[in-house]
Design a protein around this motif. Sequence first.
Motif, PDB file in Angstrom:
ATOM      1  N   VAL A  52       0.836  -1.204   0.000  1.00 21.27           N
ATOM      2  CA  VAL A  52       0.000   0.000   0.000  1.00 21.27           C
ATOM      3  C   VAL A  52       0.871   1.256   0.000  1.00 21.27           C
ATOM      4  O   VAL A  52       2.009   1.250   0.466  1.00 21.27           O
ATOM      5  CB  VAL A  52      -0.947   0.069   1.224  1.00 21.27           C
ATOM      6  N   VAL A  53       0.290   2.301  -0.552  1.00 22.38           N
ATOM      7  CA  VAL A  53       0.932   3.607  -0.498  1.00 22.38           C
ATOM      8  C   VAL A  53       0.035   4.500   0.344  1.00 22.38           C
ATOM      9  O   VAL A  53      -1.181   4.498   0.165  1.00 22.38           O
ATOM     10  CB  VAL A  53       1.088   4.214  -1.902  1.00 22.38           C
ATOM     11  N   HIS A  54       0.629   5.206   1.264  1.00 23.24           N
ATOM     12  CA  HIS A  54      -0.166   6.095   2.109  1.00 23.24           C
ATOM     13  C   HIS A  54       0.395   7.505   1.998  1.00 23.24           C
ATOM     14  O   HIS A  54       1.605   7.705   2.045  1.00 23.24           O
ATOM     15  CB  HIS A  54      -0.098   5.617   3.560  1.00 23.24           C
ATOM     16  N   GLY A  55      -0.502   8.465   1.834  1.00 18.30           N
ATOM     17  CA  GLY A  55      -0.063   9.858   1.766  1.00 18.30           C
ATOM     18  C   GLY A  55       0.534  10.187   0.408  1.00 18.30           C
ATOM     19  O   GLY A  55       0.840   9.300  -0.387  1.00 18.30           O
ATOM     20  N   ALA A  56       0.662  11.488   0.152  1.00 15.56           N
ATOM     21  CA  ALA A  56       1.221  11.889  -1.138  1.00 15.56           C
ATOM     22  C   ALA A  56       1.856  13.263  -1.021  1.00 15.56           C
ATOM     23  O   ALA A  56       1.491  14.065  -0.166  1.00 15.56           O
ATOM     24  CB  ALA A  56       0.116  11.917  -2.199  1.00 15.56           C
TER      25      ALA A  56
END
Lengths: 1173, 497
Positions: free
Chosen positions: B439-443
Motif C-alpha cells: 500500500v501507499v499512504h499519503g502523497a
Amino acid sequence: MRKRSVVSVCLLPLSLVLKTRLVLLVTLVATLTAWTTVFAPPANPQSARATLSSEQAGTKLYTEHVREVLDQHCRACHNSSTKQGGLDLTTRQGLVQGGTRGPAVVPGNAGESLLYKLITHRQEPYMPLQGQRIPSETASLIELWIDLGAPFEAAPTMGEATHAAHAGMRSEPTSQAFFEKVRPVLETRCLNCHGGKLRQAGLDISTREKLLRGSDTHKDVVVPGRSGDSLLMKKIKHLHEPGMPYRSQNLPEEAIANMAAWIDANAPYSGALRASGEQGTSPQGSSHWAYKPPRRPPLPKIRRQVWERNPIDAFIAEQHERRNLEPVPEADKRTLIRRVYLDLIGFPPAPNEIDAFLKDNSSTEYETVVDRLLSSPAYGERWGRHWMDVWRYSDWYGLRSSDLVQSSQRHLWHWRDWIVESLNEDKGYDRMILEMLAGDEIAPTDPKTLRATGYLARNWFKWNRHAWLNEAVEHTAAGFLSTTLKCARCHDHKFDPIAQEEYYRFRAFFEPYDVRIDPMPGQANLVEAGLPRVFDSEPRGITEAGPAIYAETYRLIGGDEKNPDKERPLSPAVPEALGKLGEPIQPVQLPPESYYPFLQVHVQRDMLEQARREIEKAQVELAEAKKALALAEQRAAVPQQHEESLKAAHAAFEKELKPIFDKHCLVCHGDYYGRNEFRVLSVASLLEGGTDDGPAVIPGNSARSPLILRLRGERQPRMPGEAAPLPKEVIERIAQWIDHLPPADAQLAVRKAQEALALAERKLPWNRAHMAALEARIAADQAQFRGASDAEMEALGKSARAAERSAELLKAEMSVLDAQQKLADALRAPPPNQEGFAQVREKRVTTATAQLKAAQEALARGKDRHTPVGKHYPKTSTGRRTALARWIVRKDNPLTARVAVNHLWMRHFGEPLVASVDDFGVRTAPPSHPELLDWLAVEFMENHWSMKHLHRLIVTSRVYRLGSNASRPNHSNVSVDPKNQFLWRMNQRRMEAETIRDSVLFAAGELDRTLGGPELDHYTGQTSRRRSLYFTHTPNENMQFLKLFDLADPTGCYRRFESIQPQQALALSNSELSFTQSRLLARKISETVGGDSRAFVAAAFERVLARAPGADEEAESLRFLRQQAQLLTNATKLTPFQSGEPSEVPAATEPALRAREGLVHVLLNRNEFVTIR
Amino acid sequence: MKEDCPSKADCCGGVHRRSFLADLGMGVTGMALGAMLHRDGISKADAGKVWTPPDGRPHFAPKAKSVIWLFMQGGASHMESFDPKPALNKYGGLTIAETPYSHVLNSKHSKNTVLFTGKERSLLTKLLPMQVDFHQRGQSGIEVTNWWPYVGECIDDIAVIRSMWTTDNNHAAQTQFHTGRHIFQGYCPSIGSWVHYGLGSLNDNLPQFIVLGGRILPHDGGPAGYSADYLGPQHNGIVIDVDPANPLPFSVPVAGVYKEEQEAKFKLLRRLNELEAVQYPEDPAMLARVKSYELAFRMQTSVPELFKFAEESPQTKQLYGLDNKVTRPFGEICLTARRLVERGVRFVEVIHGYSTDTLGWDAHFHLKKLHGRTCSEVDKPIAGLLRDLRQRGLLDETLVVWGTEFGRTPGVQGNTDGRDHHPSAFSCWMAGGGIKGGVVHGATDELGYHAVDNRHYVTDLHATVLHQLGLDPRKLDVPGQKRIELDYGQPIREILI
C-alpha cells in the motif's frame, strides 16, 4: 493603489486651502464624490451630487466614516463609564470638553486638536494606546471632519445620550445587557490566560479594542456582527483545536449561545474586563513560597536537645519528633571519615589519615579533619566539578576534524580554573555570580576576573543567535533561580506567573553580548592560547565570525524567530513575580586596555617576540633549503639507487600503510571526497596533499610532514578527527616509512628544491620587514593613547604606514611566487580525478596577484592610515548584565540563596530539600524542611555567601554523621518514612564518575594532584593520572569510562543520574585503568609486606576500602590468593582472551604476585568501593 | 561494617541471607535489567510516590515483538526512491514559477521549517529531472525507482508512506527523526529508548536496545539519536560494532588475561559481595550491581556469538549479499539485526551512514553517482532481511521501518547535479509486524515539494511503532516531564492490518 491615489489627490489641495471657508464649499462636493467612489457605493447617487453645507458635509463624514473609527479605536477606553483620562468620546460635549489634558477637539482647527495630534503620533501618548496606528488616510478624514466643526450625527443635542453610550452599541439599546451576560464567562473562564500580563497566543481580551486585534496568528478571533466567522465561537464549540477553555469542560450551551448573540450585536464592551477576586494576573503567583524572600525562622524547640550539634539538627529533629521517627546512631568513625573525604575532596582517606583520626580522641578531631579538607585545594576541584554541572561547563565542540568551533569556546578551561580557585579561596557566591555574568563590566582589565565570563562564553553557538541567547536566558534562570523560563519562549508560562514578553525582556539583558578571545601573556597565537571572554558588541549582521548581534529585543511570536513582534522593542526587565531590578541600568565606560586589548604591554611584547621567532625560523628554513637542494642534486646523480628505494617504498605503502589508512582515514580522505582535498590513497596523493597543509608527506622528513604532525597531535586538529589517536607504534611505522621515502622524481625534486630555495630567500626579507612594520604600527597606536601631539602622531602614523606598505609589498611578491610555483606544479602533472585542484591553485595565483597589485597601488597612494595592530571594540558596555547580576544577588531576591543552598544540600545528602532542583515554580512539591531551607539561605547570605561556612555547618551537624545502614532499621521508621525523606539515617550513594576514577588512582597511590591547566585529551584518561575534571568534556567528546558512570550532560545537568548497567561492570573489570592501578598497588603493598599474605590482604582492604577485612573476607581472600597462584603456575594450560589492547603495566610473571594483583582488582570492583555509606 | 554488628543473629539473620541468595540464584530470566531495576525500585532517583514506572508488560495486545529500524543517514531523495515524480522530467531545467505548480512556493507548509543557521537556505527552484527511471513493482504496482530492484520485489510486503515532514533543514534532523524534537528544543528520549523503557526483555544475555552500523555525528546530535535522556541511561541504545574482537567498549580485558583467571576473580567478587549483602540485605543498589556483573559476564560471551556468521547457510549469506564487496558491509549488519531479534532483542537501530565512497545519502552533487552507489549498498541486504524474516516466520512479529532524516529538494543545488536538504517532504516505509503490504499512504504534490495528503510528522512513525508493540505513549509518561501533543504523534492507522 487606486484608493490611496484618489484620496491624496483630493485631500492634498484641500488641506492647503482649508482655512478659507469660501473655497471649502467649492471643493467639498468634488471631495465627497471622490470618497463615495472610493470607500463605498453611495446609498443614493443623487444625494452625493447635491450641494451640502459644511455642517452637513461634516455630519455625513461623521456618520459614514468617523463614527466607526472612533468606535473601533477609541471608545473602548473613552466612553461614558470608563472615561480613560477623563475623556468620553461618545458625545460631542465630551469631545469638546475633553479630559484631564483639556479639550480633545478644537472644532474647526484639527492642527490644534489633541485628538488629532495623538492619533498622528505628533504628541505622546500615541493613540490608540498600544494599538495599531490609524492609517494616514483615515487620519486625514478626521482632520477634515474636525476642520468642518466636528459635528456628530444630525443636530447634536448637548450632553444628551442620544448616541450610544458605549462603543459598538449605537443601534442596540440592549447591548449593555448582552455584555453583562458574557462578561462573567469571559472573566472567569478566559481572562486568566488571555488578559493583562498573560496573553496566551498573543491574545488579550481585556478590552474590546484588544480583543478585535486578535491573536498572534488569528485576526478573526471576534468579527463584530458575524459570530459564524469568529474563531472564538469555533474554539468554544470545540470545532477548532485546541478547544477552549483550554483543557477543561466545554462551556454550557447557554453560555455559548449568549456569546454568539453578543458577537452578533457587534461585541459591545462596557469597561475593561477584570479578573475575579483580589489576585493579580496569576492566582498562584504571589503567594507561592519560593517567590517570597526568605526570613530566618526561629529555631524549633526540640525535646532531645542533646541530639542537636548545631541549628540544622534542631530543624531535622523537629520533624523526627513530629513524625515519631527514631534517628539511627551516628556512623562509626571509619565510615564517617571515608564519607567526609569523598564528599569534600572526592577521594578516600589514606591509611595514615584514618589511623590518626581513629587515635585522636580530642572531641574536636572530626572538626579538625573537616577544616583540613576544606582548606585542601582538592576541595575546589571536587566542588568545582559539582558547580561545573550546574553551570554547564563544556569545552568547545563542533567538528574537531575541521577545527570548526560550533559551540562553547577554545580555552574555556580558564573558566574551570576560575571556578576551582574561587571555591578554594571561598569567594562569596554573590561575587561569583557577579563575575560570571558581568566580569567584563566590573573588572574590565583584570584577566583573572574575566575568566569568570566563560560562563556566558560557553553559550556561544556559531550558527544561530537565537539558539545562543535562548541558552543564556534559560540556563541563567534555571541555574541561579530555578525558574523555568524556557516554557515562556513560545507562550506565556502555563503554570508559573511568567509572561512570554518577560522571557524576552530577560533576554534583553543578554542581547548585546558577544564573545571574543583576548591574548594572554606569552602567547600571541589565539588558537593555541587565549582568554575567552564576553563583551557588549555593536549590532551586526550574520558574518563569517558568527551570527548576527541584534540591536533590539523583540518578542518572537509563538517563539518563531522568523516572526518578531517588531512593533514593540523590549527593554530589559526581570519577571515581575520575582521582584524588581531595583537600581537603574548604568552604562559602563571601559578603559582603553579593555576596548583595545592590543594596547597592553604584554600583547605587544608577545607579537614582537613572535615576529622575531618568525625571522629566526625563516633563517633556518633558508639554510635547510640550501642543504636540501644539495642533497637532491646528489641523489639525482645516482638514478639507479633512487629507482630501487622508490620501488621499495611503494611496495611498503601497499603492504603496510594502505591497510592502516583504509581502516582509519578513508572515511574522510577517500577517493571521492577527500576532506580539504587531502587523500590517502596512494604515495602520489600523499605527496599531492591538500588545501590546508600542502603536501601531507615530505619525503625523508617525517618530523616536518603534516600527516605525522597531525597524527601525533602536534598540529591541530589532530587526526583522526573524531576518534582515538592511532597507537604510537603505528604512527612511528608511518614516520619511518616517510623517512625512507625518496622523492618521486629525482630531477623534479631538484627543481622543487630550487623553487623552495627561491621562496625561502624571499621569505626572510619579508619577515624582517614585517617586524619593522609591526614596531612602527605599535608606536603609532600607542601615541594616540598617551596624548602625543598631533604632529608627532602624524609623523608616527606616516612612518607606520610606509613600513607596513613595504612589508605588504614583499609579502605579496612572495605570495605570487609561491602561487606561481604551485600553479606550475599543478599544471605539470595533473593527477587523475582531482579536477578541482588546478583551479584551487589558479585561484591562489589570482588572489596573490591581486594582493600584489593592491599593495603597489597603496604604496603609490601613500596617504592611507596604517592598520591598527589589533581590533577595537566598543568603548562602553551597556551595564545590563551588571544590573541583572546585582538583582540576582540582592538579599531580597527570593530564589538565589535558596537555590544554591538546595544544590549544596543535595550533594551532601544525596537528596535535595526541594525535590526539583532546577524548578522552584508554583507546581513543584514544597520543600521537605521549609524552615531549614530558609534558615540556611539566610545564614548563607549573612555569612558573605560563604560556601565553606555552609559546608562546615552541614558536615558537622548530627544528621550528616548518622549511620546509613537501612538493614537494621527501626521498623516504625520504615513504615513512616520509607524513602528517608526526613533523614532518620544518612542516604547511601554511588560515587560520581569522576570520584570513581580519582579514587582508583588514589587507592593505588598514583593520583597526580597537579591543579588546573588546558583540558587534557579525553582519550588519555585510561593512562593519565590527572584528576578527572581536567579532561575534555563536551556533549561529543568525553572519557568513555566516565560517561558510562553517568557523567554530567554538559548541555544541562542540575542533578546526575545514578544508573546501574552491565557496561559499568565491564568498564571496571576490563579497563586498562583498573588493571594497571591494581597491578601497581599490589606491587607497592608487596614491597612493604613481603611474603606475608595476611598482611597483604589487610593492607589491600585498608587502601581500597578504608577498613580492615572481616574474618570471612580474610579467609576468602587468602583462599583466592592460594588457588589463583596455583592456577597461574600452569599458565600454559590456560586460555587467554583473544583480543585486548596491550597494557601499560603487564601482569606480573610470578604467579603469587599476579594473584595479589587479581585480589586488588577484585576489591576495586566491589560494590562497596563505589558506594559511599 | 563488620565490627559495627551488634550481634550475629541480628545482621546475619537466616531470612535475609536466604532471600538474598535465592534472589541471586533465581537468575534474571525474562526480565531486562531495566525492568529488574524498576522492580527493585531504584532505577530513578526521584521516583514519585504514587507513580510507578512501566512493569514491562504492554498496555494492550501487541502486533509485533521487535523492531528493526533502518535509518538512511544524510537524507535519501524521496523522488529517486519511493516517490517518483515524472513532472520533474517534464519540467526539468525550468524554475518552479515557470511550471503550473508555482503555488508550492507559497504553501503554508513552508512555515514549518526551523532555520538551523538563522538564515534561509536559498530556495532551489530550478528543477532537476529524476536521475533514475522507475517502474511499477509487485502485484500492488507501486512505483519504485530502478535503484531498488530487490526491495522492489518485496514491495507487496511494504507500506510506503510518502507524506512525511520534519522541521530541521540541517542534519540535526537525524536526532529529530529519533526523538521527535528539533534540536533547538533540546533532547528527548529516542524511540528505541521508549520501547526499551516500556517493555521487558525477551533475553537476559543481551541489552534490549542495540545500535548497529554508523553513528550520528557529533554536530547532528551525536548519541542523542539513541539516548534515553530523562528516562535514564539504563535505557540508552548500546552501540555494538560488527566486530567480534571488540564489539563494545571494554568488552574484553587488556591483553594477556586468561579466561580462567578472570572467572576466578568474578567468583571471589561475587562471594565478597554476598558477604556485604549479608550486612546490607536491603541495599537494592547492591543487588542490582551484583546482577549487572552477571549480565556483563554473560555478555562477554553472548555478544561475540552474534557474529558467528559461519553458522548461517550459504543461501542465507547470499540473500544478504555477503558474497559481494559492495553489499557485504551492510549485509553483515542486517544479518546481525536478524540474529538480534531472533534472540529477543526489542529494538535494533541500524544506521546506514557515511562510508568510504559516499557521503551517505547527502547527495548535494553527483546525486546519480552517489545515490546509485548507496542504493546498491543497501538494496539487496534490506530485501534479504525482509525475505529472511519472512521465511523464518519472524516477519509477522518484527516491525521493519525504513526511514531517513529528510528528503531532497526537487530543485537542483547550484551548478551541480545534486539536491539540497528538504524537510517539507520525504518518504518512509514499514513492513511486517502487523503492517499492510503493498500500500501507499499519503502523497506529495506533483513536484514532490510538500507532503500534501495525510501529512505525517516524524512522531506519527513513533506512535505507529509503539502501537504495534502494544504501548500507549501517554501511559509511558514520566511525572515532571512535560510532553506536548505533537510529541505523542498519532498511529498511522490506514496502514495497519
